[in-house]
Design a protein around this motif. Sequence first.
Motif, PDB file in Angstrom:
ATOM      1  N   GLY A 220       0.769  -1.234   0.000  1.00  0.00           N
ATOM      2  CA  GLY A 220       0.000   0.000   0.000  1.00  0.00           C
ATOM      3  C   GLY A 220       0.796   1.276   0.000  1.00  0.00           C
ATOM      4  O   GLY A 220       0.236   2.359   0.178  1.00  0.00           O
ATOM      5  N   VAL A 221       2.099   1.209  -0.222  1.00  0.00           N
ATOM      6  CA  VAL A 221       2.960   2.392  -0.183  1.00  0.00           C
ATOM      7  C   VAL A 221       2.812   3.193  -1.482  1.00  0.00           C
ATOM      8  O   VAL A 221       2.698   2.623  -2.573  1.00  0.00           O
ATOM      9  CB  VAL A 221       4.428   1.977   0.031  1.00  0.00           C
ATOM     10  N   LEU A 222       2.845   4.508  -1.358  1.00  0.00           N
ATOM     11  CA  LEU A 222       2.887   5.421  -2.498  1.00  0.00           C
ATOM     12  C   LEU A 222       4.206   6.180  -2.450  1.00  0.00           C
ATOM     13  O   LEU A 222       4.522   6.814  -1.434  1.00  0.00           O
ATOM     14  CB  LEU A 222       1.718   6.405  -2.444  1.00  0.00           C
ATOM     15  N   ILE A 223       4.976   6.119  -3.548  1.00  0.00           N
ATOM     16  CA  ILE A 223       6.263   6.814  -3.630  1.00  0.00           C
ATOM     17  C   ILE A 223       6.175   7.839  -4.744  1.00  0.00           C
ATOM     18  O   ILE A 223       5.958   7.493  -5.915  1.00  0.00           O
ATOM     19  CB  ILE A 223       7.414   5.828  -3.874  1.00  0.00           C
ATOM     20  N   GLY A 224       6.337   9.126  -4.378  1.00  0.00           N
ATOM     21  CA  GLY A 224       6.157  10.227  -5.309  1.00  0.00           C
ATOM     22  C   GLY A 224       7.280  10.361  -6.322  1.00  0.00           C
ATOM     23  O   GLY A 224       8.363   9.770  -6.186  1.00  0.00           O
ATOM     24  N   ALA A 225       7.024  11.171  -7.328  1.00  0.00           N
ATOM     25  CA  ALA A 225       7.945  11.339  -8.452  1.00  0.00           C
ATOM     26  C   ALA A 225       9.327  11.792  -7.990  1.00  0.00           C
ATOM     27  O   ALA A 225       9.465  12.699  -7.168  1.00  0.00           O
ATOM     28  CB  ALA A 225       7.372  12.360  -9.429  1.00  0.00           C
ATOM     29  N   GLY A 226      10.354  11.121  -8.519  1.00  0.00           N
ATOM     30  CA  GLY A 226      11.725  11.526  -8.261  1.00  0.00           C
ATOM     31  C   GLY A 226      12.290  11.147  -6.909  1.00  0.00           C
ATOM     32  O   GLY A 226      13.440  11.496  -6.612  1.00  0.00           O
ATOM     33  N   ALA A 227      11.542  10.432  -6.086  1.00  0.00           N
ATOM     34  CA  ALA A 227      12.041  10.038  -4.768  1.00  0.00           C
ATOM     35  C   ALA A 227      13.145   8.996  -4.915  1.00  0.00           C
ATOM     36  O   ALA A 227      13.091   8.123  -5.783  1.00  0.00           O
ATOM     37  CB  ALA A 227      10.914   9.493  -3.905  1.00  0.00           C
ATOM     38  N   LYS A 228      14.151   9.096  -4.044  1.00  0.00           N
ATOM     39  CA  LYS A 228      15.262   8.153  -4.031  1.00  0.00           C
ATOM     40  C   LYS A 228      15.276   7.462  -2.672  1.00  0.00           C
ATOM     41  O   LYS A 228      15.424   8.123  -1.635  1.00  0.00           O
ATOM     42  CB  LYS A 228      16.594   8.866  -4.262  1.00  0.00           C
ATOM     43  N   LEU A 230      17.288   4.628  -0.600  1.00  0.00           N
ATOM     44  CA  LEU A 230      18.606   4.016  -0.739  1.00  0.00           C
ATOM     45  C   LEU A 230      18.947   3.154   0.467  1.00  0.00           C
ATOM     46  O   LEU A 230      18.804   3.581   1.612  1.00  0.00           O
ATOM     47  CB  LEU A 230      19.670   5.106  -0.905  1.00  0.00           C
ATOM     48  N   GLY A 231      19.406   1.946   0.177  1.00  0.00           N
ATOM     49  CA  GLY A 231      19.877   1.062   1.236  1.00  0.00           C
ATOM     50  C   GLY A 231      18.851   0.011   1.622  1.00  0.00           C
ATOM     51  O   GLY A 231      17.691   0.041   1.201  1.00  0.00           O
ATOM     52  N   ASN A 232      19.299  -0.924   2.445  1.00  0.00           N
ATOM     53  CA  ASN A 232      18.444  -2.017   2.917  1.00  0.00           C
ATOM     54  C   ASN A 232      17.580  -1.509   4.071  1.00  0.00           C
ATOM     55  O   ASN A 232      17.806  -1.826   5.236  1.00  0.00           O
ATOM     56  CB  ASN A 232      19.303  -3.203   3.346  1.00  0.00           C
ATOM     57  N   ILE A 233      16.590  -0.688   3.729  1.00  0.00           N
ATOM     58  CA  ILE A 233      15.698  -0.102   4.708  1.00  0.00           C
ATOM     59  C   ILE A 233      14.269  -0.519   4.380  1.00  0.00           C
ATOM     60  O   ILE A 233      13.986  -1.018   3.291  1.00  0.00           O
ATOM     61  CB  ILE A 233      15.808   1.436   4.754  1.00  0.00           C
ATOM     62  N   GLU A 234      13.369  -0.302   5.312  1.00  0.00           N
ATOM     63  CA  GLU A 234      11.981  -0.722   5.147  1.00  0.00           C
ATOM     64  C   GLU A 234      11.065   0.490   5.078  1.00  0.00           C
ATOM     65  O   GLU A 234      11.133   1.381   5.925  1.00  0.00           O
ATOM     66  CB  GLU A 234      11.552  -1.638   6.295  1.00  0.00           C
ATOM     67  N   ILE A 235      10.225   0.497   4.057  1.00  0.00           N
ATOM     68  CA  ILE A 235       9.175   1.505   3.938  1.00  0.00           C
ATOM     69  C   ILE A 235       7.889   0.814   4.378  1.00  0.00           C
ATOM     70  O   ILE A 235       7.357  -0.046   3.666  1.00  0.00           O
ATOM     71  CB  ILE A 235       9.058   2.041   2.504  1.00  0.00           C
ATOM     72  N   GLY A 236       7.409   1.158   5.571  1.00  0.00           N
ATOM     73  CA  GLY A 236       6.340   0.409   6.208  1.00  0.00           C
ATOM     74  C   GLY A 236       5.021   0.477   5.468  1.00  0.00           C
ATOM     75  O   GLY A 236       4.757   1.372   4.655  1.00  0.00           O
ATOM     76  N   GLU A 237       4.158  -0.470   5.762  1.00  0.00           N
ATOM     77  CA  GLU A 237       2.847  -0.565   5.121  1.00  0.00           C
ATOM     78  C   GLU A 237       2.111   0.775   5.175  1.00  0.00           C
ATOM     79  O   GLU A 237       2.061   1.434   6.208  1.00  0.00           O
ATOM     80  CB  GLU A 237       2.001  -1.636   5.810  1.00  0.00           C
ATOM     81  N   GLY A 238       1.537   1.158   4.034  1.00  0.00           N
ATOM     82  CA  GLY A 238       0.725   2.358   3.999  1.00  0.00           C
ATOM     83  C   GLY A 238       1.483   3.665   4.096  1.00  0.00           C
ATOM     84  O   GLY A 238       0.872   4.727   4.242  1.00  0.00           O
ATOM     85  N   ALA A 239       2.799   3.636   3.985  1.00  0.00           N
ATOM     86  CA  ALA A 239       3.576   4.878   4.075  1.00  0.00           C
ATOM     87  C   ALA A 239       3.466   5.663   2.774  1.00  0.00           C
ATOM     88  O   ALA A 239       3.115   5.137   1.719  1.00  0.00           O
ATOM     89  CB  ALA A 239       5.034   4.572   4.387  1.00  0.00           C
ATOM     90  N   LYS A 240       3.777   6.959   2.877  1.00  0.00           N
ATOM     91  CA  LYS A 240       3.789   7.841   1.719  1.00  0.00           C
ATOM     92  C   LYS A 240       5.117   8.594   1.697  1.00  0.00           C
ATOM     93  O   LYS A 240       5.514   9.177   2.699  1.00  0.00           O
ATOM     94  CB  LYS A 240       2.628   8.833   1.775  1.00  0.00           C
ATOM     95  N   VAL A 241       5.783   8.570   0.538  1.00  0.00           N
ATOM     96  CA  VAL A 241       7.049   9.272   0.363  1.00  0.00           C
ATOM     97  C   VAL A 241       6.813  10.410  -0.619  1.00  0.00           C
ATOM     98  O   VAL A 241       6.411  10.190  -1.760  1.00  0.00           O
ATOM     99  CB  VAL A 241       8.144   8.329  -0.163  1.00  0.00           C
ATOM    100  N   GLY A 242       7.071  11.641  -0.183  1.00  0.00           N
ATOM    101  CA  GLY A 242       6.825  12.809  -1.015  1.00  0.00           C
ATOM    102  C   GLY A 242       7.763  12.887  -2.202  1.00  0.00           C
ATOM    103  O   GLY A 242       8.894  12.376  -2.172  1.00  0.00           O
ATOM    104  N   ALA A 243       7.309  13.562  -3.250  1.00  0.00           N
ATOM    105  CA  ALA A 243       8.099  13.720  -4.469  1.00  0.00           C
ATOM    106  C   ALA A 243       9.443  14.383  -4.166  1.00  0.00           C
ATOM    107  O   ALA A 243       9.534  15.322  -3.372  1.00  0.00           O
ATOM    108  CB  ALA A 243       7.322  14.555  -5.485  1.00  0.00           C
TER     109      ALA A 243
END
Length: 288
Positions: A220-228, A230-243
């Motif tokens: 359920g994650v949304l990752i915005g345009a141009g986001a980077k 990096l690394g062995n990290i976790e983007i948790g369920e339902g998170a949103k990453v801004g452009a």
Amino acid sequence: MPEKQPAALSVNSRMRQPVLPPTLGHVDPHALWQEIVSGACGCNDPLVKGLLATGIRNHGSFRGALAALIGRKLGDRSVADDALAELVTEVFDADPDIVAAAAADLVAIRERDPATAEYVTPFLFFKGYHAVQSYRVAHWLWHNGRSYLALHLQSRCSELFAVDIHPAARLGRRILLDHGTGIVIGETSVLEDDVSLLQGVTLGGTGKNVGDRHPKVRRGVLIGAGAKILGNIEIGEGAKVGAGSIVLESVSPYTTVVGNPARPVGTRHSSLPAFTMDQMLPPLDYII
């Protein structure tokens, strides 16, 4: 607690706007194909009839049309169109779940993308969709002793679609690569079901580390345009990453992050932003 997602709609919905609730269950490729054929028959443009015949009306099934499409798109002087289409058909025969995942991906595009009114358009013309389905074939080849051929398909996708997905990466179902251009997904990346990425997203490493070195993106994650990321990290369920964000640390579930380096903003939300494609951010208390 995150709210429960409502029940699914059938693939026959013809609503113009993105369909909510999302289709989370099984998608019948045959029923989906009937709707695609019906949509193709409704076009009377004489300059497009041949395209629709080659891409849709000349085929008796979703799997057959998809195999031919991948063959036409990725075939070259090294691996001819017909030979590649035959190979893709063999892969589909060996693992029918790939076809089921492709059908689910197509329905997800129809439901999430406000520019998509039907299924013909993304099936024939959306390179993000083509890249994911080509990856699914390359992934099977990678795990069945044909790594060079898998890497050839990866290279062709990068050349043609400007989308670079390593065949060893692990992608779930109902994946949306919106626009697609410039997306990079590294070798040990994981994308769970129901993830949406916009153009220019990188799921990469941090240097020359070997082994498990790429992000794990949960459902359920949304990752915005141009986001980077990096690394062995976790983007948790339902998170949103801004452009445009650069994410170097794990992100908690149902949290919005933005900036360089990315940091949490606002309060936790309760929905899955990949479904709504809502890229708006809560009020910020800082300026980059």
